[in-house]
Design an enzyme around this catalytic site. Sequence first.
Site, short mmCIF file in Angstrom:
data_model
loop_
_atom_site.label_atom_id
_atom_site.label_comp_id
_atom_site.label_asym_id
_atom_site.label_seq_id
_atom_site.Cartn_x
_atom_site.Cartn_y
_atom_site.Cartn_z
N TYR A 78 0.82 -1.21 0.00
CA TYR A 78 0.00 0.00 0.00
C TYR A 78 0.86 1.26 0.00
O TYR A 78 1.78 1.41 0.79
CB TYR A 78 -0.93 0.03 1.22
CG TYR A 78 -1.66 1.36 1.35
CD1 TYR A 78 -2.72 1.67 0.50
CD2 TYR A 78 -1.26 2.31 2.28
CE1 TYR A 78 -3.38 2.89 0.59
CE2 TYR A 78 -1.92 3.54 2.38
CZ TYR A 78 -2.97 3.82 1.53
OH TYR A 78 -3.61 5.03 1.61
N GLU A 121 -12.06 6.07 4.92
CA GLU A 121 -11.65 6.77 6.13
C GLU A 121 -12.94 7.21 6.84
O GLU A 121 -13.37 8.36 6.75
CB GLU A 121 -10.75 7.95 5.76
CG GLU A 121 -9.48 7.47 5.05
CD GLU A 121 -8.81 8.54 4.19
OE1 GLU A 121 -9.29 9.68 4.20
OE2 GLU A 121 -7.82 8.21 3.52
N HIS A 179 -3.66 16.52 -3.25
CA HIS A 179 -4.02 16.69 -1.85
C HIS A 179 -3.76 18.11 -1.36
O HIS A 179 -4.12 18.44 -0.22
CB HIS A 179 -3.24 15.70 -0.98
CG HIS A 179 -3.77 14.29 -1.06
ND1 HIS A 179 -4.17 13.70 -2.24
CD2 HIS A 179 -3.98 13.35 -0.10
CE1 HIS A 179 -4.58 12.47 -2.01
NE2 HIS A 179 -4.49 12.23 -0.71
N TYR A 191 -16.20 33.54 45.77
CA TYR A 191 -15.55 32.36 45.19
C TYR A 191 -14.42 32.73 44.22
O TYR A 191 -13.43 32.02 44.10
CB TYR A 191 -16.57 31.50 44.45
CG TYR A 191 -17.57 30.79 45.33
CD1 TYR A 191 -17.52 30.88 46.71
CD2 TYR A 191 -18.59 30.04 44.76
CE1 TYR A 191 -18.45 30.23 47.51
CE2 TYR A 191 -19.53 29.38 45.55
CZ TYR A 191 -19.45 29.49 46.93
OH TYR A 191 -20.38 28.85 47.71
N PHE A 197 -1.75 7.40 12.14
CA PHE A 197 -2.04 8.74 11.59
C PHE A 197 -3.29 9.37 12.19
O PHE A 197 -3.56 10.55 11.99
CB PHE A 197 -2.23 8.65 10.07
CG PHE A 197 -3.22 7.59 9.67
CD1 PHE A 197 -4.58 7.76 9.88
CD2 PHE A 197 -2.79 6.40 9.11
CE1 PHE A 197 -5.49 6.78 9.54
CE2 PHE A 197 -3.70 5.41 8.76
CZ PHE A 197 -5.05 5.60 8.97
N ASN A 205 1.52 11.92 5.63
CA ASN A 205 0.73 11.05 6.49
C ASN A 205 1.13 11.27 7.95
O ASN A 205 2.16 10.76 8.40
CB ASN A 205 0.95 9.59 6.09
CG ASN A 205 -0.33 8.78 6.06
OD1 ASN A 205 -0.30 7.60 5.79
ND2 ASN A 205 -1.45 9.39 6.34
N ARG A 239 -11.60 33.34 46.71
CA ARG A 239 -11.34 32.27 47.67
C ARG A 239 -11.01 30.94 46.99
O ARG A 239 -10.21 30.14 47.50
CB ARG A 239 -12.58 32.10 48.56
CG ARG A 239 -12.33 31.28 49.79
CD ARG A 239 -13.59 30.86 50.53
NE ARG A 239 -14.78 31.67 50.29
CZ ARG A 239 -16.00 31.23 50.54
NH1 ARG A 239 -16.20 30.01 51.03
NH2 ARG A 239 -17.05 32.00 50.31
#
Length: 645
Positions: free
Chosen positions: A155, A520, A185, A386, A435, A298, A389
């Site tokens: 792959y 994915e 990409h 508060y 990844f 990746n 404190r």
Amino acid sequence: MPRFTIHVRGEWLTVPCRDVSCTIRWLGAEALRRYTKNKPDNGGIRSVKDTRFVARRCQGRGLLDPDDTIEDVLEDNDFVELGDEYNPHSSTHRTIAYREPDSYLLLDGNSLTSADLVSLGKGLHKIKLSPDAENKVVQSRELLDTIVKDNKVVYGITTGFGKFARTVIPVSKLNELQENLIRSHSAGVGSPLSPERTRMLLALRINVLAKGHSGISLETLHKMIEAFNASCLSYVPEKGTVGASGDLAPLSHLALGLMGEGKMWSPMSGWADAKYVLEAHGLKPISLKPKEGLALINGTQMITSLGAEAVERAQAVARQADIIAALTLEVLKGTTKAFDSDIHKLRPHPGQKEVALRFRSLLDSDHHPSEIAESHRFCDRVQDAYTLRCCPQVHGVVNDTIDFVKNIINTEINSATDNPMVFAERGETISGGNFHGEYPAKALDYLSIAVHELASISERRIERLCNPSLSELPAFLVNDGGLNSGFMIAHCTAAALVSENKVLCHPSSVDSLSTSAATEDHVSMGGWAARKALRVVEHVEQVLSIELLAACQGIEFLRPLRTTTPLEKAYDLVRTVVKPWIKDRFMAADIEAVHQLLLDQKVWSVAQPYIEKYRMEHIPESRPSSPTAFSLESPASPRKRVRLE
């Protein structure tokens, strides 16, 4: 035909020019015409003819005279930026002046920290690979070359990607496969990362590749290091990653520039075509070998590098929040009884105990007599609100969360997040899911939720300072109220930032959208988790800046009484950049000046010696000889610092 690339209000436009004897004024007007042409509202520009602008050459940042001819001052394919006339110094990037470093940080893929990464982003060091890292890189590449030579189907090396994982690619097309991967990409959108953040992104990717499990060649890795050391930085849009399979879009843009395509920036050239920027620095574009494109993109480095900055800034502002809150408590004439060490021993969270100790060290009148505290020692007040404190409990869990998140970020910084992973010692590659950005995504969502609380509680303290019924001080901390408004709208700004943070704190990592044709099918949305964490941290810094300004102004109404020595040091520091508020004036500049003090950690610097002295005197086990001392300056798990050469 000559052409020029013009930057107008966040967009890049290509403007061809048939006649280079035309003026810069014509070029700017033509760029504005093209900008407004397809905008429904003309981009907010009423009339191109009446719009006044300044033009600046991106390379060198030199201003251009509008009456000069194009042929006299520009070269073909130059980059030009148009800015509003009222702000001629506007720039795509606001960055500190770059000064070439003379020290090196040695990367081995195992010992980089978030603090180191931020330093690299600031341009404080160049980088080198350790000899051991170089050997691992060479060994993993040799295995990949064998796989290609033997025509094995693996792959991402000899197949397509994602949905195309079963498509086998001919050996003659393997290099083209990697180049196509980067180009296709590179699909990000939005504003580009700043030079500092792009340096971090590049440095972190180099560190991950140095682990020797990605199959990158030593030649390509060295070219990446050369680009980093020359500060040749790719144009990387901030939006487009879903955080699995890694930060594909931003890392592709990072790689695209290194290939000599797209745009690049360097201190010497400004923005220009990547090939020209590399050439100007004597560098050659990388030429991708089988699997190298995948090795470059990746991983979770976008999430992690931005996360590193977020957690470092969060840690810095959390420490200073204790000093600011202590000063507010003094101005409001609060009691220190709530910080008694015996109270916090009964609920011994590390962060809570540490914050209580800091308050004691800053407010303890036995060490640093406070005339303000003495003035109300015998008042009938039993306890405070508060917001005063409960600072140890509220600030404390923020500190513990930062410690938790920092540990995850530092682990991620030194993790191999590629796919497939290359195991040279086993002679095989294995597909996995390192990844996936869920770890840093979840951690950074948690960071946003936690650090926001510093602003939430700070805004309530600002209200107490500004409200005369709660503070016994003049309304909005100014004399002649009505004629002067004082801190009225500064408080509104703090409230607005806190409200905005409430939306930003919604976790992005609870969302997931299936991508790549359901290959994915679960993603982390970590890119947005990182970007909004930075926005939340910045808002917290700004709210605390307003509180610090207000507390210092409150001190003015208590004079001639003085507070403790460390808090007087903090007050004196603020007064070096902001004068007391006598009557209304432009306030935004004051807020920005104090914000810069927090960014530079100067408030912490002036108070830290007093805190550490108190710690040494009251907690023997915290002395340097003890390994058990709690310190927010280190990750929960001690890490070896990388070596400076």
